[in-house]
Design an enzyme around this catalytic site. Sequence first.
Site, PDB file in Angstrom:
ATOM      1  N   THR A 370       0.825  -1.117   0.012  1.00 21.16           N
ATOM      2  CA  THR A 370      -0.049  -0.034   0.217  1.00 21.16           C
ATOM      3  C   THR A 370       1.013   1.230  -0.084  1.00 21.16           C
ATOM      4  O   THR A 370       2.090   0.949  -0.010  1.00 21.16           O
ATOM      5  CB  THR A 370      -0.725  -0.108   1.207  1.00 21.16           C
ATOM      6  OG1 THR A 370      -1.629  -1.226   1.122  1.00 21.16           O
ATOM      7  CG2 THR A 370      -1.715   0.959   1.548  1.00 21.16           C
ATOM      8  N   SER A 441     -10.743  -2.761   5.821  1.00 20.60           N
ATOM      9  CA  SER A 441      -9.317  -2.300   5.306  1.00 20.60           C
ATOM     10  C   SER A 441      -8.682  -2.239   6.455  1.00 20.60           C
ATOM     11  O   SER A 441      -9.193  -1.901   7.535  1.00 20.60           O
ATOM     12  CB  SER A 441      -9.080  -0.984   4.599  1.00 20.60           C
ATOM     13  OG  SER A 441      -8.140  -0.556   4.421  1.00 20.60           O
TER      14      SER A 441
END
Length: 561
Positions: A370, A441
């Site tokens: 990420t 998430s």
Amino acid sequence: MKKKSLLIIAVFILLFCACKKDKTVGFIAEKAMVVSAREEASKIGAAILQKGGNAYDAMIATHLALAVVYPVAGNIGGGGFMVYRNNDGTTGALDFREKAPITAHRDMYLDSVGNVIKNKSTLGAFAVGVPGSIAGVFEVYNKFGSLPFKDLIQPAIDLAINGITVTEKQAKSLNSATERFKKVNNYITVFEKEWKKGDILKQEELAQTLERIRDLGKDGFYKGKTASLFVNYVKELGGIISLEDLEKYKAIWRKPITFNYKDFKITSMTLPASGGICLAQILKAVEPYDLSKIEHNSTKYIQLLTEAERRSYADRANFLGDIDFVNVPVDSLTNVKYINNRMKSFSWDKATPSSEVSHGKIIGYESDETTHYSIVDQFGNAVSVTTTLNTGYGSKVVVKGAGFILNNEMDDFSSKPGVPNVYGLLGSEANSIAPEKRMLSSMTPTIVEENGKLKMVVGTPGGSTIITSVLQNILNVTEYKMGMQESVDQPRFHHQWLPDVVRMEPNGFNEETKAKLETLGYKILERNSLIIGRVDAILVLPNGKLEAGADKRGDDAAAGF
Ligand code: GLY
């Protein structure tokens, strides 16, 4: 005699210097700064600020530049979250998380006897969630943008046409993904070659897609040529995303999670990101302890944080999911009484085995890659954005004719209760797959205030370790009074309930500390490949200047003025 005392003073100074730990000070800017995973992206964002743009303009330019220069996680084919604080103190959050396609269903990654099919939710077109990044960029632009949109996207287009210079770390990363790019795609993608430091990577098809977005706005991605290329290629490879999925996608403004930790006000991301809730739970669990009496990264410090993390991640696995689909008891989970009660079983004398920690009892429901970048503008607005394709280069699908990589975010759902995802995270029904639902998430873009003033903008990649990396940086700064770069440089550790291990960065912790932890019953895991975040943060110094914390674990860099 005089000589002798001078000698003693010199020895004393030498000893003092030798004992003092190195404190690296990060890049300092007078009033505006961007910190991101790549220098090129930070410079592009900072140049927009220099032109008079605000933090939101810089967010858009930085995001799009990262999609070109940092293809492992920067993206237009993924999604993410933004937390902001304006100079008048107002805060907010944007959810541009991917969502499940309309034809997705609960058991789509299971075989006929109910077992999870290996790699189906991580590799290839079937793993792709409907991307949110471009919708997010336009939501931000329409609400806060000040410069012409074409000025914000053009630097990314130029970068894609002229090419980016591959760094050593990037060459290694690209080379490690070659086989998977080959396996997944039915043509040779631009990413497949034996890369070495200094090579130039040009992305012409990506530039053309960005040009369509420049000229047609959001429709340049979600409709027309880009959408057809996307859907046709995904179908060719056996995926299920349709034109209707793309047309229907919407980014959503959400109320962020806000709470106090001692004298600090913390604003972080809410569901479908678990980051804010878990961060609140862990910090509230730690708050009653006097950290001034607990040495940083000592056995006691690691114990305390580990036990708080263990309990929070157990709750995460059971309760958390997309708030638009499931009833999540957010207020109860972040209630101080509830959290203190959870910590009652914590003992300094021995580790609490995770097998003895389930999720808490809630009475009544009220409700790896990420990348992260932090921005503060010259007007005092702050933006904290974490965005991803999920694992490195996402699904490895590179849309033929359009040049962008698609995420494999579907793996962030719980494919089957009790079966861990790629980060070892477990989930329950709350995070099961449903059409158009957003997958849970760990992203934790966060902003810290002190006495009503902006103090820190922070976030990181790192899958399940995102939350605990952000946590440790907040404590480094607020409790241990570290500077931003000094804080980011500190070795980090992580616990996520299951597997029941304390992951530690190799060579970061002293042998005695580790030995003591093992005696107390903690299992320690130290491995070179472990990612425990790559934090990019900004600290407002007492004199008003900004200090960057750009993580040396990557090619991260700051730019500003
Ligand atoms: N894909 C990692 C996360 O969202 O937590």
